[in-house]
Design a protein around this motif. Structure first.
Motif, PDB file in Angstrom:
ATOM      1  N   UNK A  83       0.907  -1.175  -0.100  1.00  0.00           N
ATOM      2  CA  UNK A  83      -0.177   0.027   0.066  1.00  0.00           C
ATOM      3  C   UNK A  83       0.885   1.263   0.086  1.00  0.00           C
ATOM      4  N   UNK A  84       0.294   2.392  -0.189  1.00  0.00           N
ATOM      5  CA  UNK A  84       0.890   3.796  -0.011  1.00  0.00           C
ATOM      6  C   UNK A  84       1.346   3.975   1.338  1.00  0.00           C
ATOM      7  N   UNK A 111       5.687   4.329   2.276  1.00  0.00           N
ATOM      8  CA  UNK A 111       6.414   5.537   2.969  1.00  0.00           C
ATOM      9  C   UNK A 111       7.584   5.951   1.937  1.00  0.00           C
ATOM     10  N   UNK A 112       8.625   6.502   2.406  1.00  0.00           N
ATOM     11  CA  UNK A 112       9.716   7.195   1.370  1.00  0.00           C
ATOM     12  C   UNK A 112      11.072   6.478   1.836  1.00  0.00           C
ATOM     13  N   UNK A 113      11.237   4.973   1.060  1.00  0.00           N
ATOM     14  CA  UNK A 113      12.246   4.381   1.283  1.00  0.00           C
ATOM     15  C   UNK A 113      13.260   4.963   0.607  1.00  0.00           C
ATOM     16  N   UNK A 114      14.544   4.265   0.819  1.00  0.00           N
ATOM     17  CA  UNK A 114      15.732   4.749  -0.178  1.00  0.00           C
ATOM     18  C   UNK A 114      15.768   4.332  -1.619  1.00  0.00           C
ATOM     19  N   UNK A 129      -3.041   3.049  -5.763  1.00  0.00           N
ATOM     20  CA  UNK A 129      -2.354   4.044  -5.603  1.00  0.00           C
ATOM     21  C   UNK A 129      -0.888   4.419  -5.967  1.00  0.00           C
ATOM     22  N   UNK A 130      -0.493   3.055  -5.910  1.00  0.00           N
ATOM     23  CA  UNK A 130       1.036   2.711  -5.792  1.00  0.00           C
ATOM     24  C   UNK A 130       1.558   3.313  -7.292  1.00  0.00           C
ATOM     25  N   UNK A 131       0.923   2.990  -8.257  1.00  0.00           N
ATOM     26  CA  UNK A 131       1.405   3.702  -9.532  1.00  0.00           C
ATOM     27  C   UNK A 131       1.837   5.069  -9.560  1.00  0.00           C
ATOM     28  N   UNK A 132       0.834   5.901  -9.057  1.00  0.00           N
ATOM     29  CA  UNK A 132       1.273   7.303  -9.120  1.00  0.00           C
ATOM     30  C   UNK A 132       2.433   7.845  -7.888  1.00  0.00           C
TER      31      UNK A 132
END
Length: 505
Positions: free
Chosen positions: A280-281, A285-288, A309-312
């Motif tokens: 999921x979005x 999060x904001x990984x490396x 929503x992972x596409x966007x």
């Protein structure tokens, strides 16, 4: 034969351990599983596909994997159907009902493969699937007791105490079997025990009294082996690997039809790296780095990316400088378009990709399955330092991809083909977005460390990833040590001499 009281009791690893134990004793041993269901496949030397678990068991036996070790492989696709791979090659794509209608044909394949292995090896260790006591499936069985009866093989039944209810698992399975099948079961193993096995002595006595069978061993729970898993159900969003507070955070998207997810085991074994499987979005999060793995149904999984929503979100992260990687099906998804004029994978003739790489893919009716040698021909960013480096891997895909505007960064030589090298792989000018068809890239120590160092150096105020300790073995050596650790643990917990006597009878 090793059977289980249910799925995920540890049959595959138990067979792997026993193969290793007997091979170390000088026995010519080979694994066998009549029918496997998994998208985590391996490629044999002749290009045939088999389940990853049987390939692992062959390696544990010290022999080359061959298609006879897993003559029927079911690879689930979208719309409740599976590609049926017979002796390593795609045969048909069938629903469950259509599959069982072809049992007679497939049973002949199963028995011929088993007979060949039995003629070549001193000992064949057969793995079952699920439970032999699924009453509604017994009439169509060709992987559990049907195989045991055909081979007249003694059966060891394994239960998983970690999930609870091990008495009901083992005794209930025995009591549900008809007498002619129950007599084939010669021993029990309790698997995944946490704590002091002395605390289960009373349990062993109860099992032996109620079953009238010996309990051959109580095997401890063995986390962190780093060996390939067969089932994607074991994957979770919880990070694993070496996870200090400043660990590199790598998010692998857990696609509904994820395939060959063991590509990322080497990353998990690296100091200072955490690997998470996300769906999921919010969990992304904001990984490396974000990795799109292989997929058995690229178009369906692209649709899922859009729905979630992972596409966007992946596109936003890529534009913000976060590394995005695609392997095989994931590589296709990173491209601009996917064409399927022959409806190989879906009924959609054209599908838009994420458009993060200048790649267009067309599905072909003939699947490419090869072991390969991949030579890095140079490339943007961090790839420059690897120019000329060769690594081993494999490819397994129906798509054919063309690249525009950039030079491929790989040249691959396919085992068994004398047609020179084929171009593969695309990357952005800074090397932050890249992909290719080659599985097994991260097994290569130099390649893996170069990419991880590039991730670490992109962090503001962070130096490159700390060097691996000089005494730390490479990944392939760690893999070998993990097999030996598994064998040592099982050999210490199971009465192997009693098992030998069961086999001799």
């Amino acid at each position: 034969m090793v059977q289980g009281a249910s799925s995920s009791v540890g049959k595959s690893l138990m067979v792997t351990a026993l193969c290793r134990i007997f091979a170390r004793r000088g026995v010519r041993v080979a694994p066998f599983k009549a029918q496997n269901m998994s998208n985590n496949a391996a490629v044999c030397a002749d290009g045939g596909e088999i389940g990853r678990s049987q390939a692992l068991q062959a390696l544990a036996s010290g022999i080359e994997p061959v298609v006879d070790m897993n003559p029927v492989l079911l690879k689930p696709e979208a719309d409740h159907r599976s590609q049926v791979v017979v002796r390593g090659r795609p045969w048909h794509t069938l629903s469950a009902g259509q599959y069982y209608d072809r049992k007679k044909t497939l049973w002949a394949v199963v028995t011929e493969s088993l007979d060949r292995l039995r003629s070549l090896y001193d000992l064949v260790i057969i793995e079952g699937a699920g439970s032999p006591a699924e009453l509604n499936l017994q009439a169509s069985d060709m992987v559990n007791m049907a195989v045991a009866r055909y081979a007249e093989a003694p059966v060891v039944l394994v239960g998983d105490i970690d999930r609870g209810g091990v008495f009901a698992q083992l005794l209930g399975t025995l009591w549900l079997l008809p007498e002619e099948e129950r007599r084939l079961v010669r021993g029990l193993i309790v698997n995944k025990f946490r704590g002091d096995p002395a605390l289960f002595y009373d349990g062993v006595a109860i099992l032996e009294e109620r079953s009238t069978l010996p309990v051959l061993g109580v095997v401890p729970y063995l986390p962190g082996l780093g060996l390939p898993e067969e089932d994607a159900a074991t994957l979770s969003a919880v990070g694993y690997g070496h996870s200090p507070d400043d660990a590199l955070d790598i998010a692998v998207v857990r696609l509904p039809h994820i395939a060959n997810f063991d590509d990322f085991n080497p990353l998990q074994s690296e100091p200072g790296v955490r690997v998470r499987f996300v769906e999921s979005v919010d969990s992304l999060g904001r990984p490396d780095a974000v990795i799109l793995p292989g997929s058995k149904s690229t178009v369906a999984d692209l649709g899922w990316l859009r729905t979630t929503g992972l596409h966007n979100r992946i596109g936003e992260l890529a534009r913000d400088g976060i590394n995005v990687v695609g392997i095989c099906g994931g590589y296709q998804m990173l491209g601009r378009t996917i064409l399927d004029p022959a409806c190989v994978e879906s009924d959609r003739p054209e599908t838009d990709g994420l458009a993060l790489l200048p790649v267009a893919t067309t599905f072909a009716t003939v699947k490419l399955t090869h072991r390969v040698r991949a030579r890095i021909v140079g490339g943007p960013g961090w790839m420059v330092t690897l120019a000329g480096h060769e690594l081993a891997g494999y490819e397994i895909h129906s798509g054919r991809s063309t690249i525009a505007d950039v030079h491929p960064w790989l040249a691959i030589a396919r085992e068994g083909e004398g047609c020179g090298e084929a171009p593969d792989g695309a990357a952005t000018v800074d090397g932050s977005i890249w992909g290719c068809y080659v599985h097994g890239l991260f097994d290569d120590d130099r390649f893996r460390r170069a990419w991880l160092d590039s991730l670490a150096s992109r962090r503001r105020g962070r130096r490159a990833l700390s060097p691996a300790p000089t005494e730390m073995p490479g990944y392939r050596e760690r893999f070998r040590l993990a097999l030996d650790r598994l064998a040592d643990e099982v050999e210490g917990a199971v009465d192997i001499e009693a098992l030998v006597e069961i086999i001799k009878k």
